[in-house]
Design an enzyme around this catalytic site. Structure first.
Site, PDB file in Angstrom:
ATOM      1  N   HIS A   1       0.798  -1.348  -0.066  1.00  0.00           N
ATOM      2  CA  HIS A   1      -0.209  -0.016  -0.035  1.00  0.00           C
ATOM      3  C   HIS A   1       0.645   1.278  -0.020  1.00  0.00           C
ATOM      4  O   HIS A   1       0.456   2.304  -0.287  1.00  0.00           O
ATOM      5  CB  HIS A   1      -0.880  -0.069   1.155  1.00  0.00           C
ATOM      6  CG  HIS A   1      -1.497  -1.255   1.214  1.00  0.00           C
ATOM      7  ND1 HIS A   1      -1.235  -2.449   2.188  1.00  0.00           N
ATOM      8  CD2 HIS A   1      -2.660  -1.971   0.577  1.00  0.00           C
ATOM      9  CE1 HIS A   1      -2.020  -3.356   2.032  1.00  0.00           C
ATOM     10  NE2 HIS A   1      -2.933  -2.859   1.351  1.00  0.00           N
TER      11      HIS A   1
ATOM     12  N   CYS B   1       3.295  -1.207  -4.475  1.00  0.00           N
ATOM     13  CA  CYS B   1       2.841  -1.451  -5.788  1.00  0.00           C
ATOM     14  C   CYS B   1       3.499  -0.104  -6.524  1.00  0.00           C
ATOM     15  O   CYS B   1       3.307   0.939  -6.476  1.00  0.00           O
ATOM     16  CB  CYS B   1       1.653  -1.556  -5.872  1.00  0.00           C
ATOM     17  SG  CYS B   1       1.096  -1.656  -7.779  1.00  0.00           S
TER      18      CYS B   1
ATOM     19  N   HIS C   1      -7.189   4.489   5.424  1.00  0.00           N
ATOM     20  CA  HIS C   1      -6.511   3.336   4.659  1.00  0.00           C
ATOM     21  C   HIS C   1      -5.183   3.565   4.414  1.00  0.00           C
ATOM     22  O   HIS C   1      -4.650   4.547   4.201  1.00  0.00           O
ATOM     23  CB  HIS C   1      -7.443   3.219   3.347  1.00  0.00           C
ATOM     24  CG  HIS C   1      -7.156   2.151   2.356  1.00  0.00           C
ATOM     25  ND1 HIS C   1      -5.817   2.059   1.673  1.00  0.00           N
ATOM     26  CD2 HIS C   1      -7.555   1.072   2.318  1.00  0.00           C
ATOM     27  CE1 HIS C   1      -5.660   0.747   1.211  1.00  0.00           C
ATOM     28  NE2 HIS C   1      -6.785   0.197   1.334  1.00  0.00           N
TER      29      HIS C   1
ATOM     30  N   GLU D   1      -3.027   3.098   2.063  1.00  0.00           N
ATOM     31  CA  GLU D   1      -2.691   3.743   0.686  1.00  0.00           C
ATOM     32  C   GLU D   1      -2.657   5.294   1.055  1.00  0.00           C
ATOM     33  O   GLU D   1      -1.773   5.867   0.520  1.00  0.00           O
ATOM     34  CB  GLU D   1      -3.297   3.104  -0.315  1.00  0.00           C
ATOM     35  CG  GLU D   1      -2.814   3.714  -1.582  1.00  0.00           C
ATOM     36  CD  GLU D   1      -3.621   3.284  -2.827  1.00  0.00           C
ATOM     37  OE1 GLU D   1      -4.068   2.311  -2.903  1.00  0.00           O
ATOM     38  OE2 GLU D   1      -3.617   4.350  -3.810  1.00  0.00           O
TER      39      GLU D   1
ATOM     40  N   THR E   1      -5.915   4.110  -5.454  1.00  0.00           N
ATOM     41  CA  THR E   1      -5.747   3.101  -6.925  1.00  0.00           C
ATOM     42  C   THR E   1      -6.793   2.264  -6.891  1.00  0.00           C
ATOM     43  O   THR E   1      -7.434   1.877  -7.911  1.00  0.00           O
ATOM     44  CB  THR E   1      -4.473   2.503  -6.898  1.00  0.00           C
ATOM     45  OG1 THR E   1      -4.265   1.946  -5.759  1.00  0.00           O
ATOM     46  CG2 THR E   1      -3.430   3.429  -7.059  1.00  0.00           C
TER      47      THR E   1
ATOM     48  N   CYS F   1      -6.342   1.769 -10.914  1.00  0.00           N
ATOM     49  CA  CYS F   1      -5.213   0.885 -11.439  1.00  0.00           C
ATOM     50  C   CYS F   1      -5.824  -0.046 -12.497  1.00  0.00           C
ATOM     51  O   CYS F   1      -7.023  -0.333 -12.498  1.00  0.00           O
ATOM     52  CB  CYS F   1      -4.465   0.033 -10.512  1.00  0.00           C
ATOM     53  SG  CYS F   1      -5.096  -1.511  -9.946  1.00  0.00           S
TER      54      CYS F   1
ATOM     55  N   SER G   1     -10.007  -5.573   2.886  1.00  0.00           N
ATOM     56  CA  SER G   1      -9.298  -5.258   1.365  1.00  0.00           C
ATOM     57  C   SER G   1     -10.239  -4.285   0.560  1.00  0.00           C
ATOM     58  O   SER G   1     -11.548  -4.553   0.603  1.00  0.00           O
ATOM     59  CB  SER G   1      -9.341  -6.752   0.762  1.00  0.00           C
ATOM     60  OG  SER G   1      -9.438  -6.389  -0.670  1.00  0.00           O
ATOM     61  N   SER G   2      -9.782  -3.225   0.407  1.00  0.00           N
ATOM     62  CA  SER G   2     -10.602  -2.020  -0.423  1.00  0.00           C
ATOM     63  C   SER G   2     -11.100  -2.399  -1.616  1.00  0.00           C
ATOM     64  O   SER G   2     -12.286  -2.306  -1.779  1.00  0.00           O
ATOM     65  CB  SER G   2      -9.521  -0.577  -0.470  1.00  0.00           C
ATOM     66  OG  SER G   2     -10.355   0.264  -1.301  1.00  0.00           O
TER      67      SER G   2
ATOM     68  N   SER H   1      -6.270  -8.935  -3.982  1.00  0.00           N
ATOM     69  CA  SER H   1      -5.467  -9.666  -2.814  1.00  0.00           C
ATOM     70  C   SER H   1      -5.764 -10.901  -2.488  1.00  0.00           C
ATOM     71  O   SER H   1      -5.178 -11.533  -1.631  1.00  0.00           O
ATOM     72  CB  SER H   1      -5.429  -8.843  -1.686  1.00  0.00           C
ATOM     73  OG  SER H   1      -6.756  -8.290  -1.299  1.00  0.00           O
TER      74      SER H   1
HETATM   75  S1  SF4 Z   1      -4.622  -3.515  -7.031  1.00  0.00           S
HETATM   76 FE1  SF4 Z   1      -3.563  -2.017  -8.398  1.00  0.00          FE
HETATM   77  S2  SF4 Z   1      -2.428  -0.572  -7.383  1.00  0.00           S
HETATM   78 FE2  SF4 Z   1      -3.119  -2.219  -5.777  1.00  0.00          FE
HETATM   79  S3  SF4 Z   1      -1.679  -3.707  -5.685  1.00  0.00           S
HETATM   80 FE3  SF4 Z   1      -2.748  -4.342  -7.512  1.00  0.00          FE
HETATM   81  S4  SF4 Z   1      -1.999  -3.622  -9.364  1.00  0.00           S
HETATM   82 FE4  SF4 Z   1      -1.073  -2.301  -7.466  1.00  0.00          FE
END
Ligand code: SF4
Length: 311
Positions: free
Chosen positions: A75, A97, A125, A127, A169, A199, A227-228, A271
């Site tokens: 994050h 990431c 969060h 991130e 993201t 993303c 997990s968002s 995730s």
């Molecule tokens: S969801 Fe997108 S921003 Fe988050 S880790 Fe995966 S590729 Fe990276």
């Protein structure tokens, strides 16, 4: 006939793959224990598997003995965390990431030119904490967080004519659209990033769940509560009219949840490991589902390299 349909794409994205590989590779090279600040990705199974290999998860760097191998989660972290790690003489590897790092760079670039920045994201969060923590303290501008349309309607900024936007993201594309539209109405000169911050993996999994919802009466999103991106998939499935459950353990699935559901959709947040998806499919099969269909979907071929020292 009762059928299970699997969304495509689903599950692990390139950023999550890379973060897990960084922890595994660090344990392999340097031996256990390796300390990880925060859950490296928001999934219970992933965290437990890494614990079994020798990772120790901590909330704060103060819990880590001096000189230890340390990993920052996917994050991202505030600049202050890196400085603190140096001060504590930790040897750290950054599993942030690359798509989150891109937003960090945007924040620094905007701040260096004295701009105000609005970040669209969820307070607390990790991130968002990391990205807000990239805004340099000596900047002439100011950084603001906007969580929803109401806040977009009420926020006041110091420099409406010198204002930029970044986003978390893993938000839902449709949610940010509404907030950003409102912000643009109020601040017509607001500058957006060259390419969207949402993303590719978030976008693709959201498109896939919408497709799945057209063909399913209920949807299981495989993912953990914190997990968002998994939560956004559940919300999107609900908006599309499907009953939706967020599940990260096959034992959470009960017969009554699937009562009268002949077409069950399953997807997974970025995730959530495929192994868990398959365990959940297996459990659902015990409730009378006979057919398993993989929906067609976009093929992803994005790959992020490991840090040089771990290749
Ligand atoms: S969801 Fe997108 S921003 Fe988050 S880790 Fe995966 S590729 Fe990276």
């Amino acid at each position: 006939m009762k059928v299970i349909k699997l969304a495509n794409p689903r599950g692990f994205c390139a950023g999550v793959d890379r973060a897990i590989d960084i922890v595994s590779e660090a344990i392999e090279r340097f031996g256990a224990p390796v300390y990880v600040r925060h859950e490296v990705v928001h999934n219970r199974k992933v965290v437990n598997d890494l614990k079994a290999k020798g990772a120790i998860f901590v909330q704060e760097l103060s819990e880590i003995p001096k000189g230890s191998i340390t990993i920052f989660s996917a994050h991202g972290v505030a600049e202050q965390v890196e400085l603190d790690a140096d001060y504590r003489e930790l040897r750290y590897f950054d599993a942030t990431c690359p798509l989150v790092s891109k937003v960090h760079k945007e924040v620094v670039r905007f701040a260096q030119s004295g701009k105000d920045i609005i970040m669209v994201g969820h307070e607390n969060h990790p991130e968002v904490e990391g990205t807000l923590g990239r805004f340099p303290l000596n900047s002439l501008g100011k950084m603001y967080l906007v969580e929803d349309v109401d806040q977009a309607k009420s926020i006041n900024v110091n420099q409406p004519e010198n204002l930029c936007l970044v986003t978390q993201t893993t938000l839902s594309v449709s949610d940010t659209e509404e907030i950003i539209e409102e912000l643009k109405k109020r601040f017509p000169l607001m500058q957006e990033p060259k390419s969207e911050d949402i993303c590719y993996a978030t976008q693709n999994r959201q498109d896939a769940v919408k497709q799945l919802a057209l063909e399913s009466e209920a949807i299981i999103v495989v993912g953990s509560e914190n997990s968002s991106n998994s939560n956004r998939l559940k919300e999107l499935a609900e908006k599309s009219g499907s009953i939706s459950y967020l599940i990260d353990d096959p034992d959470q699935i009960k017969l009554e949840m699937l009562h009268n559901i002949s077409s069950l959709g399953i997807t997974a947040g970025a995730s959530a490991p495929e192994e868990l998806v398959q365990l959940i499919v297996k459990k659902c099969m015990t409730f009378g589902y006979e057919n398993l269909e993989e929906l067609d979907g976009l093929k992803e071929n994005i790959f992020f390299k490991l840090p040089v020292e771990l290749r």
